[in-house]
Scaffold this motif. Structure first.
Motif, PDB file in Angstrom:
ATOM      1  N   ASP A  27      -7.072   4.854 -11.695  1.00  0.00           N
ATOM      2  CA  ASP A  27      -7.501   5.302 -13.021  1.00  0.00           C
ATOM      3  C   ASP A  27      -7.514   4.170 -14.050  1.00  0.00           C
ATOM      4  O   ASP A  27      -7.997   4.344 -15.167  1.00  0.00           O
ATOM      5  N   SER A  28      -6.960   3.015 -13.669  1.00  0.00           N
ATOM      6  CA  SER A  28      -6.921   1.866 -14.577  1.00  0.00           C
ATOM      7  C   SER A  28      -8.193   1.038 -14.410  1.00  0.00           C
ATOM      8  O   SER A  28      -9.087   1.391 -13.641  1.00  0.00           O
ATOM      9  N   ASN A  29      -8.246  -0.083 -15.132  1.00  0.00           N
ATOM     10  CA  ASN A  29      -9.405  -0.969 -14.972  1.00  0.00           C
ATOM     11  C   ASN A  29      -9.062  -2.196 -14.127  1.00  0.00           C
ATOM     12  O   ASN A  29      -9.759  -3.211 -14.160  1.00  0.00           O
ATOM     13  N   LYS A  30      -7.977  -2.112 -13.349  1.00  0.00           N
ATOM     14  CA  LYS A  30      -7.587  -3.227 -12.487  1.00  0.00           C
ATOM     15  C   LYS A  30      -8.620  -3.421 -11.372  1.00  0.00           C
ATOM     16  O   LYS A  30      -9.146  -2.447 -10.824  1.00  0.00           O
ATOM     17  N   GLU A  31      -8.862  -4.682 -11.043  1.00  0.00           N
ATOM     18  CA  GLU A  31      -9.764  -4.969  -9.931  1.00  0.00           C
ATOM     19  C   GLU A  31      -9.058  -4.636  -8.623  1.00  0.00           C
ATOM     20  O   GLU A  31      -7.894  -4.992  -8.419  1.00  0.00           O
ATOM     21  N   ILE A  32      -9.775  -3.939  -7.736  1.00  0.00           N
ATOM     22  CA  ILE A  32      -9.153  -3.550  -6.466  1.00  0.00           C
ATOM     23  C   ILE A  32      -9.968  -4.043  -5.275  1.00  0.00           C
ATOM     24  O   ILE A  32     -11.203  -4.131  -5.324  1.00  0.00           O
ATOM     25  N   VAL A  33      -9.235  -4.368  -4.228  1.00  0.00           N
ATOM     26  CA  VAL A  33      -9.825  -4.644  -2.926  1.00  0.00           C
ATOM     27  C   VAL A  33      -9.584  -3.415  -2.063  1.00  0.00           C
ATOM     28  O   VAL A  33      -8.429  -3.048  -1.811  1.00  0.00           O
ATOM     29  N   ALA A  34     -10.647  -2.770  -1.625  1.00  0.00           N
ATOM     30  CA  ALA A  34     -10.513  -1.640  -0.703  1.00  0.00           C
ATOM     31  C   ALA A  34     -10.465  -2.201   0.714  1.00  0.00           C
ATOM     32  O   ALA A  34     -11.411  -2.858   1.163  1.00  0.00           O
ATOM     33  N   VAL A  35      -9.346  -1.979   1.396  1.00  0.00           N
ATOM     34  CA  VAL A  35      -9.185  -2.495   2.758  1.00  0.00           C
ATOM     35  C   VAL A  35      -9.779  -1.478   3.721  1.00  0.00           C
ATOM     36  O   VAL A  35      -9.119  -0.537   4.157  1.00  0.00           O
ATOM     37  N   GLY A  36     -11.066  -1.658   3.996  1.00  0.00           N
ATOM     38  CA  GLY A  36     -11.748  -0.803   4.958  1.00  0.00           C
ATOM     39  C   GLY A  36     -12.639   0.261   4.340  1.00  0.00           C
ATOM     40  O   GLY A  36     -12.531   0.601   3.159  1.00  0.00           O
ATOM     41  N   THR A  37     -13.501   0.808   5.182  1.00  0.00           N
ATOM     42  CA  THR A  37     -14.425   1.847   4.747  1.00  0.00           C
ATOM     43  C   THR A  37     -13.704   3.152   4.440  1.00  0.00           C
ATOM     44  O   THR A  37     -14.141   3.921   3.585  1.00  0.00           O
ATOM     45  N   THR A  38     -12.565   3.417   5.125  1.00  0.00           N
ATOM     46  CA  THR A  38     -11.847   4.670   4.880  1.00  0.00           C
ATOM     47  C   THR A  38     -11.224   4.666   3.483  1.00  0.00           C
ATOM     48  O   THR A  38     -11.263   5.667   2.773  1.00  0.00           O
ATOM     49  N   PHE A  93      -9.636 -15.824  -1.975  1.00  0.00           N
ATOM     50  CA  PHE A  93     -10.886 -15.287  -2.514  1.00  0.00           C
ATOM     51  C   PHE A  93     -10.717 -14.023  -3.349  1.00  0.00           C
ATOM     52  O   PHE A  93     -11.671 -13.538  -3.942  1.00  0.00           O
ATOM     53  N   THR A  94      -9.502 -13.476  -3.385  1.00  0.00           N
ATOM     54  CA  THR A  94      -9.310 -12.162  -4.030  1.00  0.00           C
ATOM     55  C   THR A  94      -8.625 -12.239  -5.385  1.00  0.00           C
ATOM     56  O   THR A  94      -8.442 -11.214  -6.039  1.00  0.00           O
ATOM     57  N   GLY A  95      -8.234 -13.436  -5.824  1.00  0.00           N
ATOM     58  CA  GLY A  95      -7.632 -13.599  -7.149  1.00  0.00           C
ATOM     59  C   GLY A  95      -6.404 -12.724  -7.335  1.00  0.00           C
ATOM     60  O   GLY A  95      -5.536 -12.652  -6.469  1.00  0.00           O
ATOM     61  N   GLU A  96      -6.355 -12.046  -8.483  1.00  0.00           N
ATOM     62  CA  GLU A  96      -5.205 -11.186  -8.808  1.00  0.00           C
ATOM     63  C   GLU A  96      -5.474  -9.719  -8.460  1.00  0.00           C
ATOM     64  O   GLU A  96      -4.789  -8.827  -8.962  1.00  0.00           O
ATOM     65  N   SER A  97      -6.455  -9.479  -7.646  1.00  0.00           N
ATOM     66  CA  SER A  97      -6.833  -8.095  -7.319  1.00  0.00           C
ATOM     67  C   SER A  97      -5.701  -7.340  -6.634  1.00  0.00           C
ATOM     68  O   SER A  97      -4.884  -7.919  -5.918  1.00  0.00           O
ATOM     69  N   THR A  98      -5.683  -6.036  -6.865  1.00  0.00           N
ATOM     70  CA  THR A  98      -4.741  -5.137  -6.198  1.00  0.00           C
ATOM     71  C   THR A  98      -5.362  -4.652  -4.889  1.00  0.00           C
ATOM     72  O   THR A  98      -6.534  -4.252  -4.860  1.00  0.00           O
ATOM     73  N   GLU A 151       0.286  -7.267  -5.414  1.00  0.00           N
ATOM     74  CA  GLU A 151       0.151  -5.833  -5.746  1.00  0.00           C
ATOM     75  C   GLU A 151      -0.571  -5.117  -4.625  1.00  0.00           C
ATOM     76  O   GLU A 151      -1.728  -5.416  -4.323  1.00  0.00           O
ATOM     77  N   LYS A 152       0.115  -4.156  -4.015  1.00  0.00           N
ATOM     78  CA  LYS A 152      -0.501  -3.375  -2.944  1.00  0.00           C
ATOM     79  C   LYS A 152      -0.052  -1.918  -3.047  1.00  0.00           C
ATOM     80  O   LYS A 152       1.110  -1.634  -3.350  1.00  0.00           O
ATOM     81  N   TYR A 153      -0.986  -1.035  -2.822  1.00  0.00           N
ATOM     82  CA  TYR A 153      -0.722   0.405  -2.886  1.00  0.00           C
ATOM     83  C   TYR A 153      -1.365   1.063  -1.674  1.00  0.00           C
ATOM     84  O   TYR A 153      -2.253   0.497  -1.029  1.00  0.00           O
ATOM     85  N   ILE A 203      -3.572  11.007  -1.830  1.00  0.00           N
ATOM     86  CA  ILE A 203      -3.358   9.828  -2.673  1.00  0.00           C
ATOM     87  C   ILE A 203      -2.082  10.026  -3.491  1.00  0.00           C
ATOM     88  O   ILE A 203      -1.996  10.961  -4.288  1.00  0.00           O
ATOM     89  N   PRO A 204      -1.077   9.149  -3.319  1.00  0.00           N
ATOM     90  CA  PRO A 204       0.134   9.253  -4.147  1.00  0.00           C
ATOM     91  C   PRO A 204      -0.199   8.994  -5.615  1.00  0.00           C
ATOM     92  O   PRO A 204      -1.168   8.282  -5.933  1.00  0.00           O
ATOM     93  N   GLU A 205       0.607   9.557  -6.503  1.00  0.00           N
ATOM     94  CA  GLU A 205       0.340   9.404  -7.934  1.00  0.00           C
ATOM     95  C   GLU A 205       0.365   7.947  -8.383  1.00  0.00           C
ATOM     96  O   GLU A 205      -0.411   7.553  -9.253  1.00  0.00           O
ATOM     97  N   CYS A 206       1.257   7.129  -7.784  1.00  0.00           N
ATOM     98  CA  CYS A 206       1.318   5.716  -8.182  1.00  0.00           C
ATOM     99  C   CYS A 206       0.013   4.992  -7.841  1.00  0.00           C
ATOM    100  O   CYS A 206      -0.449   4.129  -8.605  1.00  0.00           O
ATOM    101  N   THR A 207      -0.607   5.365  -6.713  1.00  0.00           N
ATOM    102  CA  THR A 207      -1.902   4.775  -6.346  1.00  0.00           C
ATOM    103  C   THR A 207      -2.995   5.291  -7.274  1.00  0.00           C
ATOM    104  O   THR A 207      -3.859   4.520  -7.710  1.00  0.00           O
ATOM    105  N   ALA A 208      -2.940   6.575  -7.592  1.00  0.00           N
ATOM    106  CA  ALA A 208      -3.947   7.156  -8.488  1.00  0.00           C
ATOM    107  C   ALA A 208      -3.945   6.470  -9.856  1.00  0.00           C
ATOM    108  O   ALA A 208      -5.003   6.267 -10.469  1.00  0.00           O
TER     109      ALA A 208
END
Length: 339
Positions: free
Chosen positions: A246-257, A52-57, A204-206, A237-242
């Motif tokens: 800062d990009s327009n990639k679709e992201i899945v936030a794993v959790g409310t935190t 269900f998450t496609g190519e999302s990070t 892709e996971k950060y 937040i590590p710079e690689c995650t930032a």
């Protein structure tokens, strides 16, 4: 106005649907998927999430739960229970079950002692921790030294609604498989469903870190949720995650935190600090595309965060269906994915 009344986020949950133990294996928990574009609910199991998450990070929280609950005695000999929350000013913010006053000394196993410095109005206490080394000499402890002692004498700080004592299984299960940075007193529970096998399949996971505090269980005590003062928690937040954020990639936030941390960064652009962001229908997300989360307590800031994505009415509709389908709720319960 109804969207801002705390009473409008209430629902009735049968006691039997509060999960006391996790699914085994982890990825066989149920997963409710809500597709916003199609306004459609799909019922599946967690191991199918990548369908269900496609190519999302995926963005994960790598905080590690510490054994923050300890039992000891007062100088009078009376029993005491202490829950460490976080480092604070020149000491530590804690919750204490049992009457204490400023200046009280508390004694625990392995020579650990705490002195109560200040009683705060919200019920928390500021203490200093010391280690009795020889005769009457005491040594002040830094955070890592304290954690090492807690690992020996402490208990897993299970949430209050899991009405049982912690067991050996909780040392493994109330911790994500990628937990790395010690400092949380509650688990980022959406992460608990991931297995090594499933994690390897994510292209892709950060990671970022937000140390979940006891404030996550703090009730909303005002009628209008917009007047609620949100607790704050340390994040990094590590710079690689930032760069991903800062990009327009679709992201899945794993959790409310993760969601709160990403959204705080999207507004403030700070790589570390104190996150006190409160997401609700009048303050919706501006960066997170998809939310993975568990099912949360009635009238909590967490159910309000879910409503910031899909609205209060739809949130309560989904919760009603989850109850009818016998989903398991809260920290060890099943999951929900909003796409």
């Amino acid at each position: 106005m109804e969207n801002f009344l705390v009473s409008s986020y209430d629902y009735k949950l049968p006691e039997g649907l509060i999960a006391k133990y996790p699914a085994s294996p982890r990825d066989l928990a149920k997963l409710l998927v809500y597709d916003r574009k199609k306004d459609k609910i799909i019922h599946t199991v967690f191991k199918n999430i990548l369908d269900f998450t496609g190519e999302s990070t995926f963005i994960f929280n790598n905080t590690k739960v510490i054994k923050a609950r300890i039992f000891g005695k007062k100088e009078s000999g009376g029993k005491i229970e202490l829950l460490l929350n976080r480092p604070y000013k020149n000491g530590y913010l804690v919750y204490i079950r049992g009457k204490v006053k400023a200046g009280s000394k508390l004694y625990f196993d392995n020579g650990l002692m705490a002195e109560v410095k200040e009683l705060l109005e919200d019920g928390s206490r500021i203490v200093s921790f010391k280690l009795k080394v020889e005769s009457e000499k005491c040594k002040a402890l830094d955070f890592l030294e304290l954690i090492n002692i807690l690992e020996k004498i402490g208990h897993v700080p299970l949430p209050p609604y899991i009405k049982r004592e912690d067991e050996q299984i909780d040392e493994l299960e109330y911790q994500s498989i990628f937990a790395k940075k010690e400092g949380a007193v509650a688990a980022p529970t959406a992460s608990l469903h991931f297995t090594d096998e499933l994690l390897k399949k994510i292209k892709e996971k950060y990671f970022l870190t937000l140390h979940v505090g006891a404030g996550t269980f703090k009730p909303v005590e005002v009628k209008d949720i917009r007047k609620h003062k949100m607790h704050s928690e340390f994040y990094e937040i590590p710079e690689c995650t930032a760069k991903i954020l800062d990009s327009n990639k679709e992201i899945v936030a794993v959790g409310t935190t993760v969601t709160r941390t990403v959204e705080y960064y999207a507004r403030e652009k700070k790589l570390s600090g104190e996150c006190d962001l409160f997401l609700h229908p009048q303050n919706p997300p501006i960066r997170v595309n998809h939310l993975l989360t568990n099912f949360h307590l009635p009238k909590s800031t967490l159910i309000m965060l879910v409503a910031s994505f899909i609205g209060r009415i739809k949130t309560l509709e989904i919760y009603k269906e989850a109850i009818e389908k016998k989903y398991r709720f809260y920290s060890y319960g099943d999951a929900m994915l909003i796409i």
